[in-house]
Design a protein around this motif. Structure first.
Motif: not given
Length: 473
Positions: A327-330, A395-399, A401-410, A450-455
């Motif tokens: 799935l292209i999760c953009d 799209l980058t993979m971290d985005t 990841f966030r889209n699946l959680v915040g957008g698709a609500k999984l 916020n599910l953004r890369p930190s390290k």
């Protein structure tokens, strides 16, 4: 093994000569040769050639005056001993793997092998590139010369029979030669895989995915339809041989002639056969799944849509427990609800997120190229300039990841599984990566609240740090 002769005219090539020679000599086989026709260079080039030739019998150098490039090439051609002739200027670089690609592509009946080419500036920056395509007289007359030195390999006897390099034409030599070769028995050389193969062998990426050329013209999306082929056993074998084990996945439209057979060939070779860019109906896809296809390439995108009276690829692939769906999760290629429905139906063990990213990723909006096609990027969305079709993503993979959680609500665990564990399992590398386990490779991305890369931990060393998030112990 086919023997190759590379011809190189030279006159005061200066600092360009050494890298040009290295790019050829580094690829020559034991029985291949580089024949240099030097027109008595006075800038040190002649001395460099003699010094290298003294230590490498594959380099054959002649110093004599000639009447120009065409004459120099004809003189070198008369001395050549290989089965196939390539020629390169003294400021040209053969791309890594180019000669291996030629060897893998030519067959006993082949008269001309056509490859792609790139134009770079003095700093190595890419200015223009062209994929390999057959020489066609009509296209040549319409577009002009579109294959140049280093991009062609011609059977030596055939080249002699066509008059060699037409020494009286000078600057229009390439165009004239292309016209004379247009009716030859040609083979298109796949783009050199060596550069990607080396990255795979170095462990930088897990493998190569060939998304084409065996896909449907009706559902090719941002792929150039002129480069697409129907699969056959010989072509598939050449690609796999050129990849030398680095090719992990090949996408196929199974409704094409030879499609199911190619799926079986790939699966039996240990390569993942994926179904995508297909216009097939369910009855055409099921035999491919039975033959070993195990992945749906970016489900929904580049395929016949789901219909309540004909499920097509979407229904067949989503409903089959043997298929892992991409799935292209953009949230541009797919609506969040569609992502959620597909991921929930497939479950964690059959869902992976991909980016389908192109070269504009993490770059500014503007005009880019994808092969020969022009792509416009606006607000991060990539579309073909001529018709507005989606052309991959930025799209980058971290985005994702966030889209699946915040957008698709999984859930976060769903996202971790879809971006790490399941991809590793699919590629057969889950024994050392994809999870946080003792003894596994320490490649870790730490996300903040916020599910953004930190390290970022790469092979056990911190390589990036943003914010204050830390690993818990």
């Amino acid at each position: 093994m086919v023997r190759l002769s590379v011809l190189m005219p030279c006159l005061d090539a200066g600092h360009h000569l050494a890298p040009a020679l290295d790019s050829v000599l580094g690829q020559l086989g034991r029985d291949d040769e580089l024949v240099v026709q030097d027109a008595r260079s006075a800038d040190g080039s002649a001395e460099l050639l003699d010094r290298l030739a003294a230590g490498d019998p594959r380099l054959r150098v002649v110093h004599e005056r000639d009447e120009g490039q065409s004459d120099a090439l004809n003189r070198a051609l008369d001395r050549a001993r290989g089965d196939f002739i390539l020629w390169a200027n003294a400021d040209d670089l053969l791309l890594p793997g180019a000669l291996d690609a030629v060897r893998a592509a030519v067959e006993p009946r082949t008269e001309v092998a056509v490859g792609g080419w790139q134009l770079v500036d003095g700093d190595g920056g890419l200015l223009r590139e062209s994929p390999a395509e057959r020489l066609d007289r009509g296209q040549l007359l319409l577009r002009g010369c579109y294959a140049f030195s280093g991009a062609l390999a011609v059977d030596r006897q055939f080249l002699h029979s066509r008059g060699g390099f037409a020494a009286d034409l000078h600057y229009v030599m390439d165009f004239d030669l292309m016209l004379r070769l247009a009716d030859a028995d040609q083979v298109v050389v796949p783009a050199p895989l060596a550069a990607l193969r080396e990255i795979v062998q170095d462990g930088e990426v897990a493998g190569i995915h060939l998304e084409g050329p065996f896909i449907s013209k009706a559902r090719c999306g941002a792929h150039d339809p002129e480069t697409l082929l129907e699969p056959d056993t010989g072509t598939v074998e050449k690609l796999l041989r050129a990849g030398q084990g680095a090719i992990r996945m090949v996408t196929i439209a199974p409704e094409l002639h030879g499609g199911v057979k190619a799926v079986r060939q790939l699966a039996e070779s240990g390569v993942i056969a994926a179904i995508g860019h297909t216009d097939g109906v369910e009855e055409q896809l099921l035999p491919a799944i039975d033959a070993g296809a195990s992945v749906a390439t970016h489900l929904f995108n580049g395929m016949r849509p789901l219909h309540h009276r004909e499920p097509g690829p979407v229904g067949a692939l989503l409903d089959d427990e043997r298929i892992t769906i991409e799935l292209i999760c953009d949230l541009v290629h797919l609506h969040p609800t569609v992502v959620r429905l597909a991921a929930k139906h497939a479950g964690r063990n059959r869902t992976v997120l991909i980016t389908d990213a192109m070269s504009a990723t993490d770059a500014a909006d503007g005009r880019y190229t994808l092969g020969r096609l022009e792509v416009d990027v606006h607000d991060g969305v990539a579309t073909l300039a001529d018709n507005g079709s989606l052309a991959g993503s930025t799209l980058t993979m971290d985005t994702a990841f966030r889209n699946l959680v915040g957008g698709a609500k999984l859930g976060i665990l769903d996202a971790v599984h879809a971006t790490s564990q399941r991809p590793a399992e699919l590629l057969g590398i889950a024994g050392h990566t994809g999870m946080l386990c003792t003894g596994y490779v320490a490649d870790i991305v730490v996300l903040d609240q916020n599910l953004r890369p930190s390290k970022v931990l790469r092979r056990g060393e911190w390589v990036a740090e943003v914010g204050t998030a830390t690993l818990s112990t």
